[in-house]
Scaffold this active site. Structure first.
Site, short mmCIF file in Angstrom:
data_model
loop_
_atom_site.label_atom_id
_atom_site.label_comp_id
_atom_site.label_asym_id
_atom_site.label_seq_id
_atom_site.Cartn_x
_atom_site.Cartn_y
_atom_site.Cartn_z
N HIS A 1 0.82 -1.06 0.00
CA HIS A 1 0.10 0.06 0.02
C HIS A 1 1.00 1.43 -0.21
CE1 HIS A 1 -4.06 1.89 1.09
NE2 HIS A 1 -3.29 2.80 0.98
N HIS B 1 1.51 4.98 -2.31
CA HIS B 1 0.94 5.83 -3.31
C HIS B 1 2.23 6.61 -4.01
CE1 HIS B 1 -3.17 6.43 -1.22
NE2 HIS B 1 -2.43 6.18 -0.47
N LYS C 1 -8.75 -1.13 -6.03
CA LYS C 1 -8.53 -0.24 -4.97
C LYS C 1 -9.97 0.65 -4.93
CE LYS C 1 -7.46 2.65 -1.69
NZ LYS C 1 -6.35 3.54 -1.90
N HIS D 1 -9.67 0.91 1.52
CA HIS D 1 -9.50 1.88 2.51
C HIS D 1 -10.68 1.99 3.05
CE1 HIS D 1 -8.70 6.14 3.75
NE2 HIS D 1 -10.10 6.01 3.61
N HIS E 1 -5.95 0.01 7.03
CA HIS E 1 -6.10 1.20 8.18
C HIS E 1 -7.03 0.63 9.08
CE1 HIS E 1 -4.40 3.23 4.58
NE2 HIS E 1 -5.72 3.63 4.01
N ASP F 1 1.20 2.96 4.02
CA ASP F 1 0.43 4.09 3.34
C ASP F 1 1.64 5.04 2.60
OD1 ASP F 1 -1.56 5.14 2.26
OD2 ASP F 1 -2.29 5.98 4.38
#
Length: 380
Positions: free
Chosen positions: A59, A61, A153, A192, A221, A275
């Site tokens: 995970h 970005h 996602k 998420h 999360h 994350d």
């Protein structure tokens, strides 16, 4: 070709002091003593050091997250050296809130860029919203025909999501499952989960009415608040994967794992991710942005070390960032272990757990003399 001598090997299970021979990007042989006389063979004497599998972060970005506070708050793209410093040799990139100024196309292009720079990189189609943003216009086609894309996602229980319905979530997850069957990929849906009141309830609504297996829903999360983590522990009891984000303080993954041990819950489907390069943010009761920052990709290795400092053995802590993760994303046949015929992704650690070497696909990306491979534009 590379020969690592005299290192204490965690596969992630501890197997003692061994030599490791690497050839053509694969682990060719592991033995008590390997003697090879070949031209162009590089030898690392790792006496007193520890070898572990390269970390897998599911995970990150990679094209940058953020943007919730306007254009100036868009997080820049991730650079290669950050992954290397964090000991990450395999990464899954995904989108977040912003799939307007960012796209799945950007994500796949960045995945190919990291591959050219010797990091194993995969991606998800989709983002927070529905309809799910794709490249081909179809979830199935994205996963089946676009090689780096392994899953989907989506966001649930978050004011920034599209408030997906039960029926729509079932269709999305089913598309991923079928695509995975056709392509040999995982086809899972990374969810998420925000601070919304319902938490994981919508997943159970789908499970109670439809036939998609629980393992194809992978919420992340889940340690963001106490009530959500209670739901997540039940989800793990029911056989689902849960992904712990590397938050600090009392929400840190090591404390969550301790709670699961107290509850006698299996840890085989617990994973941990950074994350990284996503923004963290807080809002007031009217939805106004109060604070934001950027998550570090190095957090996953820092938390692994914290597990050890907090009393976990290395072999018990490693699966959360190696074997469990590889299994959850359909790469357990080649990633997450130091084992013959697996990809030669490994870290060599000093006695104080600092990272001396990062080796990805058989290539040295960091060594104990200060060398760290830089991305194409990092040297400019």
């Amino acid at each position: 070709m590379l020969l690592i001598k005299n290192t204490n090997v965690y596969t992630p299970k501890f197997i003692g002091k061994k030599d490791i021979f690497i050839c053509n990007g694969k682990i060719a042989c592991i033995d008590d003593s390997i003697s090879i006389n070949l031209p162009n063979l590089e030898v690392i004497d790792a006496k007193g050091a520890v070898a572990i599998p390269g970390l897998i972060d599911k995970h990150i970005h990679i094209t940058g997250g953020g943007g919730e506070g306007g254009f100036k708050t868009k997080v820049p793209e991730l650079m290669l050296s950050s992954l290397i410093k964090g000991g990450i040799t395999t990464v899954v990139g995904l989108l977040g809130t912003d799939s307007t100024t960012r796209s799945v196309e950007n994500l796949v292009a960045k995945s190919y860029a990291f591959r050219e720079e010797d990091i194993s990189c995969y991606a998800h189609t989709g983002a927070y919203k529905t309809p799910v943003p794709t490249i081909t216009g179809d979830i199935l086609k994205d996963i089946v025909f676009i090689e780096p894309i392994i899953g989907i996602k989506l966001a649930i229980s978050d004011h920034r999501s599209s408030s997906v319905t039960k029926n729509k979530l079932a269709k999305i997850a089913s598309a991923g499952r079928v695509a995975g069957m056709l392509s040999g990929k995982s086809g899972h849906t990374t969810l998420h989960v925000g601070d919304g009141k319902k938490g994981l309830e919508i997943i159970y609504e789908v499970l109670n009415e439809y036939d998609t297996p629980i393992t194809f829903f992978q919420p992340t999360h889940v340690n963001r608040n106490k009530e959500l983590f209670k739901q997540a522990m039940q989800f793990a009891k029911d056989g689902g994967y849960i992904d712990l984000t590397c938050y600090g303080g009392e929400r840190a993954p090591r404390y969550m794992v301790k709670k699961m041990i107290e509850e006698n819950i299996s840890l085989e489907k617990v994973t941990m991710s950074s994350d990284g390069y996503g923004s963290y943010s807080s809002y007031d009761k009217d939805g106004k942005l109060l604070k934001m920052g950027v998550s570090s990709v190095e957090a996953i290795y820092d938390e692994l070390v914290n597990f050890i400092k907090d009393g976990f053995s290395l072999q018990d802590a490693l699966p959360f960032v190696t074997t469990n993760v590889a299994r959850s994303i359909g790469l357990a046949h080649k990633k997450g272990q130091i084992y013959p015929n697996f990809d030669a992704d490994l870290l060599i650690l000093s006695k104080d757990f600092s990272i001396d070497y990062v080796i990805a696909n058989g290539k040295i990306l960091k060594d104990n003399k200060g060398y760290i491979k830089k991305g194409t534009y990092e040297n400019i």
